[in-house]
Enzyme design. Sequence first.
Site, short mmCIF file in Angstrom:
data_model
loop_
_atom_site.label_atom_id
_atom_site.label_comp_id
_atom_site.label_asym_id
_atom_site.label_seq_id
_atom_site.Cartn_x
_atom_site.Cartn_y
_atom_site.Cartn_z
N LYS A 55 1.15 -1.24 -0.10
CA LYS A 55 0.19 -0.09 0.02
C LYS A 55 1.03 1.24 -0.14
O LYS A 55 1.77 1.08 0.64
CB LYS A 55 -0.87 -0.09 1.36
CG LYS A 55 -1.56 1.26 1.52
CD LYS A 55 -2.93 1.33 0.85
CE LYS A 55 -3.57 2.54 0.70
NZ LYS A 55 -4.69 2.65 -0.41
N ASN A 79 -13.45 4.06 -5.97
CA ASN A 79 -12.91 4.31 -4.57
C ASN A 79 -12.24 5.63 -4.31
O ASN A 79 -11.47 6.22 -4.92
CB ASN A 79 -11.72 3.15 -3.94
CG ASN A 79 -10.33 3.60 -4.42
OD1 ASN A 79 -9.60 4.23 -3.43
ND2 ASN A 79 -9.87 3.18 -5.49
N CYS A 138 -2.42 9.42 -7.58
CA CYS A 138 -3.89 8.97 -6.61
C CYS A 138 -4.39 10.26 -7.00
O CYS A 138 -4.34 11.21 -6.70
CB CYS A 138 -3.42 8.80 -4.90
SG CYS A 138 -5.02 8.48 -4.12
N THR A 201 -5.83 4.76 -10.97
CA THR A 201 -7.32 4.72 -11.32
C THR A 201 -7.69 6.02 -12.16
O THR A 201 -6.89 7.17 -11.90
CB THR A 201 -8.02 4.74 -10.25
OG1 THR A 201 -7.66 5.76 -9.16
CG2 THR A 201 -8.10 3.28 -9.41
C1 LIG Z 1 -8.98 0.08 -2.90
C2 LIG Z 1 -7.97 0.69 -3.94
C3 LIG Z 1 -6.86 1.30 -3.14
C4 LIG Z 1 -5.90 1.67 -4.09
N1 LIG Z 1 -4.73 2.15 -3.25
C5 LIG Z 1 -3.74 2.33 -4.12
C6 LIG Z 1 -2.52 2.83 -3.41
O1 LIG Z 1 -2.24 3.22 -2.37
N2 LIG Z 1 -1.43 3.19 -4.34
C7 LIG Z 1 -1.39 3.21 -5.65
O2 LIG Z 1 -0.40 3.55 -6.31
N3 LIG Z 1 -2.60 2.60 -6.21
C8 LIG Z 1 -3.72 2.25 -5.63
N4 LIG Z 1 -4.76 1.73 -6.17
C9 LIG Z 1 -4.64 1.93 -7.79
C10 LIG Z 1 -4.30 0.12 -8.00
O3 LIG Z 1 -2.94 -0.15 -7.86
C11 LIG Z 1 -4.49 0.12 -9.72
O4 LIG Z 1 -3.42 0.95 -10.15
C12 LIG Z 1 -5.98 0.36 -10.17
O5 LIG Z 1 -6.68 -0.17 -9.14
C13 LIG Z 1 -6.00 -0.53 -11.41
O6 LIG Z 1 -5.81 -1.70 -11.47
P1 LIG Z 1 -7.03 -2.75 -11.51
O7 LIG Z 1 -8.09 -2.02 -12.51
O8 LIG Z 1 -6.63 -4.08 -11.71
O9 LIG Z 1 -7.75 -2.63 -9.87
C14 LIG Z 1 -5.62 1.53 -5.48
C15 LIG Z 1 -7.04 0.86 -6.10
C16 LIG Z 1 -7.83 0.49 -5.42
C17 LIG Z 1 -8.99 -0.15 -6.11
#
Ligand SMILES: Cc1cc2nc3c(=O)[nH]c(=O)nc-3n(C[C@H](O)[C@H](O)[C@H](O)COP(=O)(O)O)c2cc1C
Length: 252
Positions: A55, A79, A138, A201
């Site tokens: 994280k 989120n 973020c 995201t």
């Molecule tokens: C609940 C949640 C928390 C996340 N926390 C972080 C984070 O702390 N740091 C970060 O770089 N990305 C964070 N992300 C982004 C993810 O690492 C990733 O880039 C994003 O979810 C896209 O991938 P996915 O579609 O496979 O989930 C978070 C995503 C979600 C859904």
Amino acid sequence: MMRTQVLVALEPDLSVEFAGIKLPNPTILASGILGVSSEIMIRAARAGAGAVITKSFNRKGREGYHNPSFIEVHGSYLNALGIPNPGMEEMKEEIAHVRKAGVRVIASVFGFDAEEFSEAASAGEQAGAMAVELNVSCPHVEEVGIEIGQSPRRVGEVVKAVKKRVRIPVIAKLTPNVTSIQAIAKAAEEAGADALSAVNTALGMAIDVEAGRPILGGVLGGLSGPALHPIAVRAVYQVKETVNIPIIGVGR
Ligand SMILES: Cc1cc2nc3c(=O)[nH]c(=O)nc-3n(C[C@H](O)[C@H](O)[C@H](O)COP(=O)(O)O)c2cc1C
């Protein structure tokens, strides 16, 4: 005479090496979903992940936003957690524990300026992380993903400061919430990033029409899941056209 046949199942070699990072297979647990406790990171590695990313953490930690902070939207997710984390001292212990279990771990860090990014990165390195990923992307913590992540100059400053401070490979994680992701990617490469992750995201929002107000406690959120996939593919394609460093694809 009896004949014995021995069948040997050959496991395909899926190992990869990029930017000085060697992995047994090309899958990596993305930052943020399961990366706070060492136990769950070890579990992800035992389930087959080639490496795990923590994280994102910063110097002193953050509480994050109030609920609802994670909702489903049209088969995807929004989120607005606000990067809750216990801070770098506690995360050092978690990373050291993960390393002790023989798991390859990458520290994801953030900060409100280049100095905080480098302090957190240095903490990750001291604890045994094999690389550091810079969360300059973020979307729901404005000072990080917008003020820094949308500015090629500030992304360059952060990468430079972290490169000066650590010896492990530095990966910059890019936001798709920009007009030109190429400009940000180029700035990170020129500042010395060893690799890039694309993407974090996409900025989104959901409204409760009955109540007439935003659903998420943090109001704006990050879209992930299937809806993000074509955006991530587009971003990786565009970034690949622009830089010569390796790119880690993120976004299902
Ligand atoms: C609940 C949640 C928390 C996340 N926390 C972080 C984070 O702390 N740091 C970060 O770089 N990305 C964070 N992300 C982004 C993810 O690492 C990733 O880039 C994003 O979810 C896209 O991938 P996915 O579609 O496979 O989930 C978070 C995503 C979600 C859904």
